[in-house]
Design an enzyme around this catalytic site. Structure first.
Site, PDB file in Angstrom:
ATOM      1  N   HIS A 161      47.159  72.092  43.601  1.00 10.03           N
ATOM      2  CA  HIS A 161      46.056  72.772  44.297  1.00 10.03           C
ATOM      3  C   HIS A 161      45.444  71.906  45.387  1.00 10.03           C
ATOM      4  O   HIS A 161      44.352  72.211  45.886  1.00 10.03           O
ATOM      5  CB  HIS A 161      44.988  73.224  43.293  1.00 10.03           C
ATOM      6  CG  HIS A 161      45.480  74.320  42.396  1.00 10.03           C
ATOM      7  ND1 HIS A 161      44.883  74.595  41.182  1.00 10.03           N
ATOM      8  CD2 HIS A 161      46.507  75.189  42.519  1.00 10.03           C
ATOM      9  CE1 HIS A 161      45.537  75.608  40.611  1.00 10.03           C
ATOM     10  NE2 HIS A 161      46.530  75.977  41.401  1.00 10.03           N
ATOM     11  N   SER A 172      42.048  75.751  30.612  1.00  7.47           N
ATOM     12  CA  SER A 172      41.815  77.026  29.912  1.00  7.47           C
ATOM     13  C   SER A 172      43.020  77.944  30.084  1.00  7.47           C
ATOM     14  O   SER A 172      43.084  79.014  29.491  1.00  7.47           O
ATOM     15  CB  SER A 172      40.554  77.695  30.486  1.00  7.47           C
ATOM     16  OG  SER A 172      40.723  77.882  31.900  1.00  7.47           O
TER      17      SER A 172
HETATM   18  C1  BV8 Z   1      48.866  82.493  43.736  1.00 13.17           C
HETATM   19  C2  BV8 Z   1      41.475  74.546  44.088  1.00 13.17           C
HETATM   20  C3  BV8 Z   1      50.808  83.599  44.582  1.00 13.17           C
HETATM   21  C4  BV8 Z   1      40.200  75.005  44.757  1.00 13.17           C
HETATM   22  C5  BV8 Z   1      41.915  76.293  42.430  1.00 13.17           C
HETATM   23  C6  BV8 Z   1      47.036  87.790  37.511  1.00 13.17           C
HETATM   24  C7  BV8 Z   1      48.272  87.244  37.255  1.00 13.17           C
HETATM   25  C8  BV8 Z   1      48.806  86.280  38.103  1.00 13.17           C
HETATM   26  C9  BV8 Z   1      48.060  85.806  39.206  1.00 13.17           C
HETATM   27  C10 BV8 Z   1      46.819  86.338  39.415  1.00 13.17           C
HETATM   28  C11 BV8 Z   1      46.323  87.347  38.605  1.00 13.17           C
HETATM   29  N1  BV8 Z   1      45.120  87.706  39.120  1.00 13.17           N
HETATM   30  C12 BV8 Z   1      44.845  86.939  40.208  1.00 13.17           C
HETATM   31  C13 BV8 Z   1      45.853  86.121  40.395  1.00 13.17           C
HETATM   32  C14 BV8 Z   1      45.955  85.120  41.428  1.00 13.17           C
HETATM   33  C15 BV8 Z   1      45.052  83.925  41.199  1.00 13.17           C
HETATM   34  C16 BV8 Z   1      44.504  83.736  39.812  1.00 13.17           C
HETATM   35  O1  BV8 Z   1      45.146  83.143  38.955  1.00 13.17           O
HETATM   36  N2  BV8 Z   1      43.276  84.212  39.606  1.00 13.17           N
HETATM   37  C17 BV8 Z   1      42.615  84.044  38.317  1.00 13.17           C
HETATM   38  C18 BV8 Z   1      41.104  83.997  38.542  1.00 13.17           C
HETATM   39  C19 BV8 Z   1      43.067  85.146  37.389  1.00 13.17           C
HETATM   40  N3  BV8 Z   1      45.866  82.768  41.512  1.00 13.17           N
HETATM   41  C20 BV8 Z   1      46.034  82.419  42.790  1.00 13.17           C
HETATM   42  O2  BV8 Z   1      45.559  82.997  43.727  1.00 13.17           O
HETATM   43  C21 BV8 Z   1      46.948  81.223  43.039  1.00 13.17           C
HETATM   44  N4  BV8 Z   1      47.931  81.577  44.020  1.00 13.17           N
HETATM   45  O3  BV8 Z   1      48.917  83.118  42.689  1.00 13.17           O
HETATM   46  O4  BV8 Z   1      49.740  82.662  44.799  1.00 13.17           O
HETATM   47  C22 BV8 Z   1      52.037  82.826  44.341  1.00 13.17           C
HETATM   48  C23 BV8 Z   1      52.228  82.216  43.102  1.00 13.17           C
HETATM   49  C24 BV8 Z   1      53.420  81.525  42.891  1.00 13.17           C
HETATM   50  C25 BV8 Z   1      54.390  81.441  43.887  1.00 13.17           C
HETATM   51  C26 BV8 Z   1      54.163  82.055  45.126  1.00 13.17           C
HETATM   52  C27 BV8 Z   1      52.989  82.748  45.348  1.00 13.17           C
HETATM   53  C28 BV8 Z   1      46.169  80.046  43.568  1.00 13.17           C
HETATM   54  C29 BV8 Z   1      45.123  79.618  42.566  1.00 13.17           C
HETATM   55  C30 BV8 Z   1      44.502  78.290  43.005  1.00 13.17           C
HETATM   56  C31 BV8 Z   1      42.990  78.395  43.052  1.00 13.17           C
HETATM   57  N5  BV8 Z   1      42.435  77.070  43.337  1.00 13.17           N
HETATM   58  N6  BV8 Z   1      41.500  75.039  42.695  1.00 13.17           N
HETATM   59  C32 BV8 Z   1      38.985  74.416  44.111  1.00 13.17           C
HETATM   60  O5  BV8 Z   1      39.094  73.620  43.169  1.00 13.17           O
HETATM   61  O6  BV8 Z   1      37.876  74.760  44.588  1.00 13.17           O
HETATM   62  S1  BV8 Z   1      41.771  76.858  40.862  1.00 13.17           S
HETATM   63  C33 BV8 Z   1      40.746  75.850  39.973  1.00 13.17           C
HETATM   64  O7  BV8 Z   1      40.322  76.584  38.864  1.00 13.17           O
HETATM   65  C34 BV8 Z   1      41.391  74.643  39.365  1.00 13.17           C
HETATM   66  O8  BV8 Z   1      42.256  74.011  40.237  1.00 13.17           O
HETATM   67  C35 BV8 Z   1      42.051  75.166  38.127  1.00 13.17           C
HETATM   68  O9  BV8 Z   1      43.325  75.672  38.433  1.00 13.17           O
HETATM   69  C36 BV8 Z   1      41.143  76.326  37.784  1.00 13.17           C
HETATM   70  C37 BV8 Z   1      40.214  75.985  36.649  1.00 13.17           C
HETATM   71  O10 BV8 Z   1      40.938  75.981  35.504  1.00 13.17           O
HETATM   72  P1  BV8 Z   1      40.914  74.727  34.520  1.00 13.17           P
HETATM   73  O11 BV8 Z   1      41.376  73.530  35.246  1.00 13.17           O
HETATM   74  O12 BV8 Z   1      41.644  75.129  33.327  1.00 13.17           O
HETATM   75  O13 BV8 Z   1      39.372  74.493  34.210  1.00 13.17           O
HETATM   76  P2  BV8 Z   1      38.446  75.297  33.173  1.00 13.17           P
HETATM   77  O14 BV8 Z   1      37.044  74.832  33.395  1.00 13.17           O
HETATM   78  O15 BV8 Z   1      38.773  76.747  33.246  1.00 13.17           O
HETATM   79  O16 BV8 Z   1      38.949  74.783  31.748  1.00 13.17           O
HETATM   80  C38 BV8 Z   1      38.737  73.444  31.372  1.00 13.17           C
HETATM   81  C39 BV8 Z   1      39.420  73.276  30.044  1.00 13.17           C
HETATM   82  O17 BV8 Z   1      39.311  71.903  29.640  1.00 13.17           O
HETATM   83  C40 BV8 Z   1      38.783  74.102  28.935  1.00 13.17           C
HETATM   84  O18 BV8 Z   1      39.836  74.698  28.179  1.00 13.17           O
HETATM   85  C41 BV8 Z   1      38.033  73.048  28.093  1.00 13.17           C
HETATM   86  O19 BV8 Z   1      38.017  73.410  26.713  1.00 13.17           O
HETATM   87  C42 BV8 Z   1      38.885  71.839  28.301  1.00 13.17           C
HETATM   88  N7  BV8 Z   1      38.195  70.554  28.147  1.00 13.17           N
HETATM   89  C43 BV8 Z   1      36.954  70.207  28.579  1.00 13.17           C
HETATM   90  N8  BV8 Z   1      36.748  68.906  28.295  1.00 13.17           N
HETATM   91  C44 BV8 Z   1      37.875  68.414  27.698  1.00 13.17           C
HETATM   92  C45 BV8 Z   1      38.800  69.472  27.599  1.00 13.17           C
HETATM   93  N9  BV8 Z   1      40.020  69.320  27.036  1.00 13.17           N
HETATM   94  C46 BV8 Z   1      40.343  68.087  26.574  1.00 13.17           C
HETATM   95  N10 BV8 Z   1      39.514  67.021  26.642  1.00 13.17           N
HETATM   96  C47 BV8 Z   1      38.279  67.149  27.194  1.00 13.17           C
HETATM   97  N11 BV8 Z   1      37.458  66.072  27.248  1.00 13.17           N
END
Ligand code: BV8
Ligand code: ZN
Length: 298
Positions: A155, A247
């Site tokens: 990303h 997540s």
């Molecule tokens: C794409 C950069 C096409 C910017 C980010 C349905 C199906 C498929 C796709 C989609 C769909 N609906 C929509 C889509 C597309 C969309 C998507 O997925 N939307 C979501 C909302 C459903 N995806 C896209 O648009 C992607 N592009 O699909 O293009 C394609 C694909 C393939 C090939 C060709 C074309 C692009 C998505 C990128 C978005 N950019 N980041 C920025 O940061 O501002 S996303 C951003 O959010 C992060 O990078 C990361 O990916 C995401 C957050 O998720 P996590 O990292 O998991 O963080 P979260 O807080 O959710 O969870 C933290 C976890 O850690 C928790 O589980 C917690 O319990 C745990 N934790 C906490 N502390 C600890 C711990 N674990 C262990 N130890 C600890 N101490």
């Protein structure tokens, strides 16, 4: 589910059994998310105090938001840059970094390859790898001695900016704090929940090559992740996938482990909490990854 049934459905947390699988694995990948950096003080997206709680990060991390208000989007990214530039890698970053060095990994998983695929844009895994190279007095593993770079930042990076002017294509590292004078101090306003100022376009970061408006060089929703072909190739070959601190809700990262399982590979989840599809994993180590990963990869 009550705790009894929930515990029945939990995958194994037998560390010795995991180490057995690790020792016989040949193509290992790790898919990491914000939880990997939470011990470094970087807010996750969904957790308490998470970025998506305080700011609607999903709507801000889009080209539409940047078109509508580049000033607001830049303030969101400036705020996160300032946090990240002050942060240090933690023990989980370091465990993955050390495991990236063939000299270290051969004692644990002889003859294996390893690549970290991270969703994080904080650059902490790269910094940890550089730090490990100094400690181990070895060059950072990268082609040609490692068939692929040790880390793929799918990303992008908060510390990179790119030009939005049509046809320019310039992308450059920028760790200036603040990234431009007009953004200086706005992080305090954001923290205080004060309505952010509307910074004129000409005062926002500009491209040194053509003067066009610059943007954070991260992958926004709807954009194609970096290194995606390489990532899919690594997933197709992987016989072990570690899923660390995510997540597993953002695609395509969310389904990489599922693809590994679909061709018979093993999956080990490291998370403080339950996460999507973790019940399908072969191993689930519930706990802070800064504690569980050093044990698992040590
Ligand atoms: C794409 C950069 C096409 C910017 C980010 C349905 C199906 C498929 C796709 C989609 C769909 N609906 C929509 C889509 C597309 C969309 C998507 O997925 N939307 C979501 C909302 C459903 N995806 C896209 O648009 C992607 N592009 O699909 O293009 C394609 C694909 C393939 C090939 C060709 C074309 C692009 C998505 C990128 C978005 N950019 N980041 C920025 O940061 O501002 S996303 C951003 O959010 C992060 O990078 C990361 O990916 C995401 C957050 O998720 P996590 O990292 O998991 O963080 P979260 O807080 O959710 O969870 C933290 C976890 O850690 C928790 O589980 C917690 O319990 C745990 N934790 C906490 N502390 C600890 C711990 N674990 C262990 N130890 C600890 N101490
Ligand atoms: Zn330009």
């Amino acid at each position: 589910m009550d705790s009894q049934t929930e515990s029945q459905s939990l995958p194994s947390n037998d560390m010795a059994a995991f180490k057995d699988v690790l020792s016989s694995s040949k193509h290992i990948i790790a898919v990491a998310g914000a939880g990997l950096s939470s011990a470094s003080g970087i807010p996750t997206f969904r957790g308490a105090g998470g970025l998506w709680r305080k700011y609607d990060a999903v709507s801000l991390a889009t080209t539409a938001a940047f078109r509508d208000s580049p000033s607001r989007v830049w303030q969101f990214y400036h705020y996160r840059r300032e946090i990240v530039f002050k942060a240090q890698p933690n023990a989980a970053h370091d465990a993955l970094a050390h495991f990236s060095f063939p000299g270290v990994r051969d004692a644990i998983a002889p003859g294996s390859t390893f690549t970290l695929i991270t969703q994080n844009v904080d650059g902490l895994s790269r910094r940890s790898l550089a730090r490990a190279a100094e400690v181990l007095h070895q060059p950072v593993p990268a082609p040609p001695d490692a068939p692929q770079p040790a880390i793929l930042e799918m990303h992008g990076r908060l510390s990179d900016v790119s030009c939005t002017a049509y046809g320019c294509g310039n992308r450059w590292p920028n760790t200036d704090s603040p990234v431009c004078p007009a953004l200086g101090g706005t992080e305090a306003l954001l923290e205080a929940g004060v309505r952010e100022p509307d910074i004129p376009l000409e005062d926002l970061p500009r491209c040194p090559k053509c003067g066009g408006l610059a943007r954070p060089a991260v992958v926004w929703f709807g954009e194609i992740p970096f290194h995606i072909d390489e990532i899919f190739e690594l997933v197709d070959k992987a016989d072990l996938c570690l899923v660390v601190g995510t997540s597993s809700m953002v695609h395509p990262a969310a389904k990489l482990a599922t693809k590994v399982r679909e061709h018979g590979g093993k999956v080990a989840v490291f998370n403080v909490d339950r996460s999507k599809r973790d019940d399908q994993a072969d191993f689930l180590f519930l706990g802070p990854c800064e504690e569980t990963l050093p044990e698992a990869l040590g």
